[in-house]
Design an enzyme around this catalytic site. Structure first.
Site, PDB file in Angstrom:
ATOM      1  N   ARG A 265       0.871  -1.175   0.000  1.00 39.33           N
ATOM      2  CA  ARG A 265       0.000   0.000   0.000  1.00 39.33           C
ATOM      3  C   ARG A 265       0.908   1.226   0.000  1.00 39.33           C
ATOM      4  O   ARG A 265       1.435   1.615   1.026  1.00 39.33           O
ATOM      5  CB  ARG A 265      -0.871  -0.027   1.272  1.00 39.33           C
ATOM      6  CG  ARG A 265      -2.052   0.914   1.260  1.00 39.33           C
ATOM      7  CD  ARG A 265      -2.625   1.075   2.657  1.00 39.33           C
ATOM      8  NE  ARG A 265      -1.789   1.966   3.444  1.00 39.33           N
ATOM      9  CZ  ARG A 265      -1.625   1.892   4.764  1.00 39.33           C
ATOM     10  NH1 ARG A 265      -2.226   0.967   5.464  1.00 39.33           N
ATOM     11  NH2 ARG A 265      -0.844   2.752   5.390  1.00 39.33           N
ATOM     12  N   HIS A 269      -3.607   4.609   4.432  1.00 35.64           N
ATOM     13  CA  HIS A 269      -4.723   3.659   4.504  1.00 35.64           C
ATOM     14  C   HIS A 269      -5.981   4.283   3.901  1.00 35.64           C
ATOM     15  O   HIS A 269      -6.641   3.711   3.051  1.00 35.64           O
ATOM     16  CB  HIS A 269      -4.968   3.260   5.959  1.00 35.64           C
ATOM     17  CG  HIS A 269      -6.255   2.532   6.162  1.00 35.64           C
ATOM     18  ND1 HIS A 269      -6.471   1.266   5.677  1.00 35.64           N
ATOM     19  CD2 HIS A 269      -7.407   2.899   6.768  1.00 35.64           C
ATOM     20  CE1 HIS A 269      -7.701   0.886   5.984  1.00 35.64           C
ATOM     21  NE2 HIS A 269      -8.295   1.857   6.638  1.00 35.64           N
ATOM     22  N   TYR A 278       3.787   5.494  11.637  1.00 35.26           N
ATOM     23  CA  TYR A 278       4.079   4.088  11.923  1.00 35.26           C
ATOM     24  C   TYR A 278       4.982   3.374  10.923  1.00 35.26           C
ATOM     25  O   TYR A 278       5.304   2.224  11.093  1.00 35.26           O
ATOM     26  CB  TYR A 278       2.775   3.292  12.117  1.00 35.26           C
ATOM     27  CG  TYR A 278       1.784   3.418  10.979  1.00 35.26           C
ATOM     28  CD1 TYR A 278       1.930   2.663   9.817  1.00 35.26           C
ATOM     29  CD2 TYR A 278       0.706   4.295  11.069  1.00 35.26           C
ATOM     30  CE1 TYR A 278       1.027   2.779   8.777  1.00 35.26           C
ATOM     31  CE2 TYR A 278      -0.209   4.413  10.030  1.00 35.26           C
ATOM     32  CZ  TYR A 278      -0.048   3.656   8.892  1.00 35.26           C
ATOM     33  OH  TYR A 278      -0.941   3.772   7.862  1.00 35.26           O
TER      34      TYR A 278
END
Ligand SMILES: Cc1ncc(C[n+]2csc(CCOP(=O)(O)OP(=O)(O)O)c2C)c(N)n1
Lengths: 372, 342
Positions: A265, A269, A278
């Site tokens: 990805r 998100h 993160y």
């Protein structure tokens, strides 16, 4: 029971765009001539352009949210090209590439993200179910649909226009849901004509795949007695090949297949997410070097099969799509408020009817100023 | 079992801080984590990310990944393992990412968590807290704006509470954690960013209790019963009504199970009129429960039927229509007008 087979990760195109031989899967792509490969390429480029445009529209406040497919075009477009018209697709919520290949107008996806409806398209038209936002809920629906296909006798007839497969797309995070294990169980014991296409994009929001599993996800399928294969998810050709094999198995009565497409990805998100919290830039950069679009372009260019005229036309198509997306979104207005009472039930329901009548009176009293 | 009261520290001066409701929850949980080693947090994306609403921001850094646990993506797993941890002496605080995603855990919550104490004849306690950001008004997609409180309130064995202010958020989360009962802790996500002064009392300071409603604005003419996100709506309505000469008494229920009928009944005995307002659908809702009890206990004092304002018997609508679905100040005042006209 068929012996579950786990092969090495299937790859037909290296990140540099070099074609590698694979005697099991080469026959699956042998018929793809340069024109077909260019269409594959074009579909990835158009999907990405849609993504860029939708992300921009969200930034401009035109959409409440968007789920980018950036980086996953190879897995989505490659697998979707293997589908037959009669096959049925159960997407999660970022399979824009699959929808595009199925012929949906991608602006339909944006109705939900603009907040004008919860669905956006007629599932029967392109045989694509609505997005499912509850993670892991829909693979069971795909299995049930496939069980219906079995009962209708639409498998193993030998008629390529009749034999039908079902495909469910979901993510690495979804594999942790109990419902997904139940889907694998039902598919296996029924030998349902269904393909589980997992896009392992390495992240479920902020949780890496290692937070969901200790073994490669492909082994999940094996544990359920389902033939399983891991594929380079950024290799559109390999994704096409393994999906074609799996769909054929399903249509021929060979039961389910579990595919783990290893991809990434590249974006957030959703547009509400901040991946910098993160994951680090080095990881993203390493995956950028494996971009699915770049690799097919290199392959076609090296083969001398990417004429300038095609690229110019594609640019024009992409620009046209972008304009269409912008114009359509800008023109999307909310439906009448009273529409929220529509379709709650398929037959009359006195409570809904009463509340609708109350609402109508209240709203018209608001308009004529007889209530606040 | 130690209770909050047993652990009360002698306090001198209590520091106060202006906090958002979200931050008050963070500090409440931080206090509990600091003082009770059996407390642990578990949920999706609560560690490194600090939760999608950042309510657990910084807690994994302070307490480590064993006490602030990023779980696999499985709500049934979160609640099911929390039950086991609780049986082993821990006090798990589970975060469900959004209201609409609690349902994979519904089986564990209603058939197991709610009943274990009774089934074991009181031998097992399951002090599990399930935090759920709930409610609408944030322009979200499907499943992110729902109000599922009655589904839990209808289940015996669960306490169901909802703070409406930063101060209550800070103390109620600590009381929920200290409670030996399972607590469904509903956080009004649309009010996460409301700011107010919060007294940062030490862990164990007795609060108002998890079973008490509160009169948050006294009034004489009509009682408005609200909780969670609609307390704010009710207070705004009371201001408008006051300018028009109607004095509304506003009750923040704070707890839905048990419902503090005494506070409501006492108020309605004084005002003679009552309107209940919540975001959840009106039919079969908390308002029906309140109306029934008020009718039973204040029958002779009532000047008007108890009215309810809330959501409709429809799926939560797409976000561009949600203002039509949610109880607004105007819709609440319309009900007030109707009750006052009787
Ligand atoms: C049942 C449920 N729980 C939580 C969420 C919130 N949520 C949305 S997407 C997501 C991560 C999904 O990860 P994955 O399945 O790997 O798919 P990806 O988003 O990476 O494509 C989470 C936790 C949800 N939508 N549904």
């Amino acid at each position: 029971m068929t012996q579950p087979d786990v092969l090495d990760t299937v790859q037909l195109l290296t990140p540099e765009g070099t074609r590698v031989a694979d005697h099991r899967y080469d026959p699956r792509v042998a018929h793809l001539d340069p024109a077909a490969l260019r269409e594959l390429y074009a579909d990835m480029v158009l999907t990405r352009r849609f993504d860029t445009e939708a992300t921009a529209l969200q930034r401009q406040g035109e959409l409440g949210l968007f789920t980018p497919s950036l980086g996953q075009e190879g897995a989505q477009v490659g697998s979707a090209h293997a589908l037959a018209p009669q096959d049925y697709v159960f997407p999660a919520y970022r399979e824009h590439g699959v929808l595009h290949v199925r012929g949906l107008d991608l602006t339909d996806v944006l109705k939900q993200f603009r907040g004008v409806d919860h669905g956006g398209w007629d599932p029967a038209e392109h045989r694509v179910h609505l997005f499912t936002l509850v993670v892991g809920a829909h693979p069971l629906h795909a299995v049930g649909y496939a069980m219906g296909v079995q009962r209708d006798g639409d498998v193993a007839t030998g008629d390529p226009n009749r034999d039908t497969a079902v495909i469910a797309y979901f993510g690495d995070g979804a594999t942790s849901q109990g419902d997904v294990s139940e889907a694998l169980t039902f598919a296996a014991v029924n030998q349902a004509p269904v393909v589980f296409f997992v896009q392992n994009n390495q992240w479920a929001i902020s949780v890496p795949t290692s937070g969901q599993t200790r073994v490669p996800l492909v082994q999940r399928g094996v544990g359920f007695g389902i033939p399983s294969v891991q594929v380079d998810g950024n290799d559109p050709l390999a994704c096409y090949a393994v999906t074609a094999e799996a769909l054929d198995r399903a249509r021929n009565g060979g039961g389910p297949t579990f595919i783990e497409a290893v991809t990434y990805r590249m974006g957030a998100h959703t547009t509400s997410d901040d991946p910098l919290r993160y994951r680090d830039a080095a990881e993203v950069a390493a995956w950028r070097a494996k971009d699915p679009i770049d690799r097919l372009r290199r392959y076609l260019a090296d083969a001398g099969e990417l004429p300038q005229q095609f690229l110019d036309d594609l640019d024009a198509r992409a620009e046209e799509l972008a304009v269409h997306v912008r114009d359509t979104v800008h023109a999307m207005t909310p439906p009448p408020a009273e529409s929220m009472f529509d379709h709650v039930y398929a037959t009359p329901h006195s409570l809904v009817d009463a509340e609708r009548a109350w609402f109508r009176d209240y709203e018209s009293a608001l308009e004529d100023g007889s209530v606040r | 079992m130690t209770t909050m009261a047993d652990r009360t520290d002698a306090t001198t001066t209590v520091p106060t801080e202006k906090l958002t409701l979200a931050r008050a929850l963070t500090l409440g949980m931080r206090t509990a984590l600091r003082h009770d080693p059996s407390v642990l947090l578990m949920g999706e994306d609560i560690g490194r990310l600090g939760g999608v609403f950042r309510v657990t921001d910084g807690l994994q850094a302070e307490f480590g990944p064993d006490r602030v646990v990023d779980t696999p993506l499985a709500e049934s797993g979160i609640v099911g393992t929390a039950i086991g941890l609780a049986m082993r002496g821990y006090r798990p605080v589970c975060e469900i990412q959004f209201d609409g995603f609690v349902f994979p855990a519904f089986d564990q919550i209603t058939t197991m968590l709610a009943k274990l104490h009774a089934r074991s004849l009181g031998r097992i306690t399951v002090p599990v807290v399930i935090r759920i950001p709930y409610g609408g008004g944030i322009g979200a997609v499907e499943h992110h704006s729902e109000s599922p409180e009655v589904l839990f309130a209808h289940t015996a064995g669960l306490r169901v509470v909802s703070p409406a202010t930063p101060a209550d958020a800070y103390t109620m989360i600590q009381e929920a954690i200290a409670s030996p009962d399972p607590v469904i802790f509903l956080e009004p996500k649309g009010r996460y960013w409301d700011k107010a002064e919060v007294a940062l009392t030490p862990y164990g300071t007795p609060g108002a209790g998890l079973d008490k409603a509160r009169v948050v604005r006294p009034g004489a003419d009509l009682t408005v019963v609200a909780y969670g996100p609609t307390v704010h709506t009710a207070l705004r309505a009371a201001e408008v009504a006051a300018e028009e000469g109607t004095s509304l008494e506003v009750i923040d229920l704070r707890t839905i199970s048990p419902l503090d009928h005494d506070t409501v009944v006492e108020s309605v005995r004084g005002t003679g009129r009552c309107v209940v307002v919540h975001e959840a659908a009106v039919s079969h809702g908390v308002g029906a429960e309140v109306a029934a009890r008020v009718t039973e206990e204040c029958f002779f004092e009532l000047e008007a039927p108890v009215l309810r304002v809330g959501g409709y018997h429809t799926p939560y609508p797409p976000s561009r229509l949600e203002h039509h679905y949610l109880p607004s100040v105007d819709r609440l005042l319309d009900a007030v007008d109707r009750a006052m006209a009787v």
